[in-house]
Design an enzyme around this catalytic site. Sequence first.
Site, PDB file in Angstrom:
ATOM      1  N   HIS A 149       0.808  -1.222   0.000  1.00  0.00           N
ATOM      2  CA  HIS A 149       0.000   0.000   0.000  1.00  0.00           C
ATOM      3  C   HIS A 149       0.843   1.275   0.000  1.00  0.00           C
ATOM      4  CE1 HIS A 149      -3.534  -2.444   1.963  1.00  0.00           C
ATOM      5  NE2 HIS A 149      -3.068  -2.983   0.835  1.00  0.00           N
ATOM      6  N   GLU A 241     -13.103   1.775  -4.688  1.00  0.00           N
ATOM      7  CA  GLU A 241     -13.873   3.015  -4.801  1.00  0.00           C
ATOM      8  C   GLU A 241     -13.285   3.967  -5.834  1.00  0.00           C
ATOM      9  OE1 GLU A 241     -15.139   3.305  -0.059  1.00  0.00           O
ATOM     10  OE2 GLU A 241     -13.851   4.857  -0.964  1.00  0.00           O
ATOM     11  N   TYR A 262     -10.445  -9.468   4.648  1.00  0.00           N
ATOM     12  CA  TYR A 262     -10.209 -10.729   3.936  1.00  0.00           C
ATOM     13  C   TYR A 262     -10.638 -11.933   4.775  1.00  0.00           C
ATOM     14  CZ  TYR A 262      -7.593  -7.897   0.624  1.00  0.00           C
ATOM     15  OH  TYR A 262      -7.240  -6.948  -0.299  1.00  0.00           O
TER      16      TYR A 262
END
Length: 367
Positions: A149, A241, A262
């Site tokens: 990330h 999104e 998850y």
Amino acid sequence: MVFRGITIILLLALNSVAQAQSIQPTTGKVRVETMAEGLKTPWSFGFLPSGGVLITERGGKLRRLDTNGILHSVSGAPKVQAKGQGGLLDVLVPRDFRKTRQVFLTYSKKQRGGAGTAVARAVLSSDGNRLRDLRTIFEMSPGSSGGRHFGSRLVEARDGTLFVTIGERGDRPSAQDLNRHNGSIIRISKNGGVPSDNPFVGQPGARPEIWSYGHRNPQGAALDANGRLWAVEHGAKGGDEINRIRKAANFGWPVISYGLHYSGQKIGEGARKQGMQQPAYYWDPSIAPSGMVIYSGKLWPAWKGHFFVGSLKFDYISRLSGSSLREVEKIKSARTKRVRDVREASDGSIWFLSEDRGALYRMSPSR
């Protein structure tokens, strides 16, 4: 409600860089050409005014595609922490390149405690084969362990400032902490300075570079025709999104989400909370979105204002449109394997990078 697009099967030639084939999406025939092959885990690309293209490879190499279709190595790229999702990531050729020859790169930089998203500025040599005067103008703080990330998309705003997307580095609560850059979109000047009209300038306990926060891992960003910033980000299990980015806005992660962990467990407090932004569109199941372009309509007027978003998981390009944004087509073929980036060239053609095929492609109207 999540809309599911119409799949368009693109029957493309695979055996030659020079070979191209017309395909038939809903707007008419489209020609798809292979522009470059043999790339190793490509992440992004940027168009040079001369007609060349700069391409990043996540392992740390910067490449240049010349107008004859030949790939060159560009020396002088920053040293990267090529671990997990990290490495050499986005590249931006700014509007004033002809005057300055400056380019900007995002990358994962080794830091105390791990690594973080950083932005470097350099000058491209006149022959296009080396970077000089390399300088890191920003790095996230504090450093984070792990290889997840990094975010890392770069967008030049109309006023010449830079938007940079930063993921929360797998540390979910940090996306709500204004004292950390994790999970934010920042705005900086081209020398790394903080614009005085950033929303958190002077606020105790807040990083002044932050423009918006509450993001998980935004890996696509683009301006629309009105100069407004949009970003696309990864959810967890569901909840990818597209967001219209607003100054000082909180986009909710990990307090609200349309996805699940998850493990299957609920995320935060649900899908909505007062004071937190709702997405313009979300996918469930997740498509693992990547690069994004909002199309000008130059070559395909019917596509003016439409969003094109790459999918890493399902190997297609999503086309979205409407005042209430929805997915209207899936552009899918053997060439759209892990689409990592999508961009519009100055002539209106749409180019995309396939990470798995190690190739760069160009779409244009078939004559």
